[in-house]
Design an enzyme around this catalytic site. Structure first.
Site, PDB file in Angstrom:
ATOM      1  N   HIS A  36       0.828  -1.213   0.000  1.00  0.00           N
ATOM      2  CA  HIS A  36       0.000   0.000   0.000  1.00  0.00           C
ATOM      3  C   HIS A  36       0.864   1.266   0.000  1.00  0.00           C
ATOM      4  CE1 HIS A  36      -3.907  -1.998   0.232  1.00  0.00           C
ATOM      5  NE2 HIS A  36      -3.297  -2.894   0.973  1.00  0.00           N
ATOM      6  N   THR A  37       2.048   1.131  -0.549  1.00  0.00           N
ATOM      7  CA  THR A  37       2.925   2.295  -0.697  1.00  0.00           C
ATOM      8  C   THR A  37       2.899   2.810  -2.134  1.00  0.00           C
ATOM      9  OG1 THR A  37       4.661   0.660  -0.974  1.00  0.00           O
ATOM     10  CG2 THR A  37       4.582   1.786   1.147  1.00  0.00           C
ATOM     11  N   GLY A 123      -7.910 -14.204  -7.905  1.00  0.00           N
ATOM     12  CA  GLY A 123      -8.336 -13.540  -6.674  1.00  0.00           C
ATOM     13  C   GLY A 123      -7.491 -13.915  -5.463  1.00  0.00           C
ATOM     14  N   SER A 128      -3.326 -11.991 -10.375  1.00  0.00           N
ATOM     15  CA  SER A 128      -3.867 -12.695 -11.538  1.00  0.00           C
ATOM     16  C   SER A 128      -4.401 -11.678 -12.538  1.00  0.00           C
ATOM     17  CB  SER A 128      -4.980 -13.653 -11.111  1.00  0.00           C
ATOM     18  OG  SER A 128      -5.898 -12.994 -10.266  1.00  0.00           O
ATOM     19  N   GLU A 167      -7.543  -1.019 -15.354  1.00  0.00           N
ATOM     20  CA  GLU A 167      -8.074  -1.406 -14.041  1.00  0.00           C
ATOM     21  C   GLU A 167      -8.780  -0.208 -13.378  1.00  0.00           C
ATOM     22  OE1 GLU A 167      -6.130  -4.564 -12.543  1.00  0.00           O
ATOM     23  OE2 GLU A 167      -7.032  -4.475 -10.567  1.00  0.00           O
ATOM     24  N   ASP A 179       1.678  -4.009  -9.509  1.00  0.00           N
ATOM     25  CA  ASP A 179       1.399  -5.345 -10.059  1.00  0.00           C
ATOM     26  C   ASP A 179       1.672  -5.399 -11.555  1.00  0.00           C
ATOM     27  OD1 ASP A 179       0.522  -5.539  -7.518  1.00  0.00           O
ATOM     28  OD2 ASP A 179      -1.598  -5.823  -8.012  1.00  0.00           O
TER      29      ASP A 179
HETATM   30  C1  GLA Z   1      -2.915  -4.431  -4.998  1.00  0.00           C
HETATM   31  C2  GLA Z   1      -2.752  -3.270  -5.971  1.00  0.00           C
HETATM   32  C3  GLA Z   1      -1.317  -2.724  -5.934  1.00  0.00           C
HETATM   33  C4  GLA Z   1      -0.883  -2.407  -4.503  1.00  0.00           C
HETATM   34  C5  GLA Z   1      -1.178  -3.590  -3.576  1.00  0.00           C
HETATM   35  C6  GLA Z   1      -0.906  -3.261  -2.128  1.00  0.00           C
HETATM   36  O1  GLA Z   1      -2.145  -5.536  -5.380  1.00  0.00           O
HETATM   37  O2  GLA Z   1      -3.047  -3.690  -7.282  1.00  0.00           O
HETATM   38  O3  GLA Z   1      -1.240  -1.578  -6.742  1.00  0.00           O
HETATM   39  O4  GLA Z   1      -1.480  -1.230  -4.040  1.00  0.00           O
HETATM   40  O5  GLA Z   1      -2.526  -4.022  -3.687  1.00  0.00           O
HETATM   41  O6  GLA Z   1       0.435  -3.027  -1.911  1.00  0.00           O
END
Ligand code: GLA
Length: 397
Positions: A36-37, A123, A128, A167, A179
């Site tokens: 969550h950074t 999920g 994925s 997304e 991701d």
């Molecule tokens: C999901 C989001 C990423 C990131 C993570 C948490 O995977 O797609 O962008 O924010 O949560 O680190």
């Protein structure tokens, strides 16, 4: 499925000949630390897995895209000229969102048939969705302009950014870039130390000397579309807007250091917001410290940072839940485990554990048993092999 089976299965669905078929693949990821950074302009440290989505693709002579998943008996047919109308599809919206965003970015997209073979558990918190998006992007761009792969190279960072946009705009999850970037840019046996503020990155060799990264899947299904993810993001923005009264130059929470935060945290009078901000500020520092520890071969320090990261996600960011916490608590009881934490967005999904090779069997047995007893269903475990990012696969038949 091997290449032969993939192609046979494709022909079974779509008919015709194998002549113009091409195969593309893009992996899921495990984030080693830095959760969550990314949407706070901060640091992350993901690695691409060898678990991937593979797309078998063949051009068509009209303006339709047809999609099929090898394990779901659903065929989706879409008109390239009106891509805005497929947002609510249960399956197929990631792919069509990518097609839409590629078109908006000026790429030539042509009609095609695409078959998906997904090996990243859906999920599960191993991205994925990013694997599907990036694989789709490479396939569509390559079929749209045949020069790609021959004289032209695909801009993979651009593919990651377009996948992220799909997304945001199509699926409705305001995710960060981690991701899609990891799926597009991963490298075998390396993790990516990525600065999400300017997308500069460093590939760091992962050499764990007698240890492995073991992934534990809670098998709790969750979808980020449920809103908790976007809610966390909004809370960070609120925290930033308050702190900007003192730090007007700060564009992201990442622009504040641990000492800036400690000195001025009193400005965050609403406790929930303070907790969210505190997690992000310290988590950023933990990524920097982890990269340093791994470069120095100090697995013990890295393991401690992993533990701190999980505890912060549990107590401050509040995105773990009983399933992830149980897997982590049980993992930490096993001798030979240096660190255990959730990976990805949380709310279910997976953990990543730094486990001595000789303790892996015990780990899987004992953690699995305790999890089943407490939660009522099984967890799954995978040894994470770090693989390469998205690419076209040469057909060798
Ligand atoms: C999901 C989001 C990423 C990131 C993570 C948490 O995977 O797609 O962008 O924010 O949560 O680190």
């Amino acid at each position: 499925m091997n290449q032969e089976e993939l192609i046979q299965s494709f022909l079974g669905y779509f008919g015709g000949s194998s002549e113009q078929i091409r195969i593309f693949t893009s992996p899921g990821r495990v984030n080693l630390i830095g959760e969550h950074t990314d949407y706070n302009g901060g640091f992350v440290f993901p690695a691409a897995l060898t678990l991937a989505t593979t797309v078998v693709a063949r051009p068509r002579n009209d303006n339709k895209i047809r999609l099929i998943a090898s394990d779901l008996e659903i065929m989706v047919e879409a008109e390239l000229d009106d891509l805005s109308k497929y947002k609510d599809l249960k399956w197929g919206n990631y792919q069509l969102g990518v097609a839409d965003e590629l078109k908006k970015a000026g790429y030539v997209i042509k009609g095609c048939d695409l078959m998906y073979d997904d090996k990243v558990p859906l999920g599960s918190g191993l991205s994925s969705s990013a694997a599907i998006e990036v694989a789709t992007a490479i396939a569509l761009v390559s079929l749209g302009d045949e020069a790609y792969g021959k004289t032209k190279k695909i801009d993979m960072v651009q593919m990651a950014l377009i996948a992220q946009k799909a997304e945001h705009n199509y699926v409705g999850v305001k995710c960060g870039i981690m991701d899609q970037f990891a799926s597009a840019m991963g490298k075998k046996n390396h993790a990516i130390f990525l600065d999400c503020k300017d997308l500069s990155y460093e590939l760091v060799p992962i050499n764990l000397d007698g240890y492995s990264l073991v992934i534990g899947n809670t098998n709790k299904k969750r979808s980020l579309g449920e809103g908790k993810y976007n809610e966390r993001r909004a809370q960070c923005e609120e925290g930033l807007s308050i702190l900007r009264k003192k730090f007007p130059e700060a564009a992201f929470l990442r622009d504040l250091s641990v000492s800036d935060y400690e000195e001025h945290k009193g400005m965050l009078t609403y406790d929930t917001i303070r907790k969210r901000v505190e997690h992000v500020i310290y988590e950023n520092q933990r990524v920097i410290d982890s990269v340093k520890a791994l470069k120095e071969g100090n697995l013990k320090v890295f393991g401690e940072l992993m533990n701190q990261s999980h505890d912060s996600l549990r107590d401050l960011y509040e995105v773990t839940g009983i399933e992830l916490d149980t897997l982590v608590d049980e993992a930490r009881k096993i001798e030979g485990v240096l660190g255990a934490r959730m990976t990805g967005a949380g709310f279910g999904g997976c953990t990543v554990n730094l486990v001595a090779d000789k303790a892996i069997d015990q780990f899987i047995k004992k953690v699995g048993k305790a999890y089943k007893e407490k939660i009522g269903y099984e967890a799954s475990f995978y040894i994470s092999d770090i693989g390469d990012g998205g690419r076209e696969v040469e057909i060798t038949l």
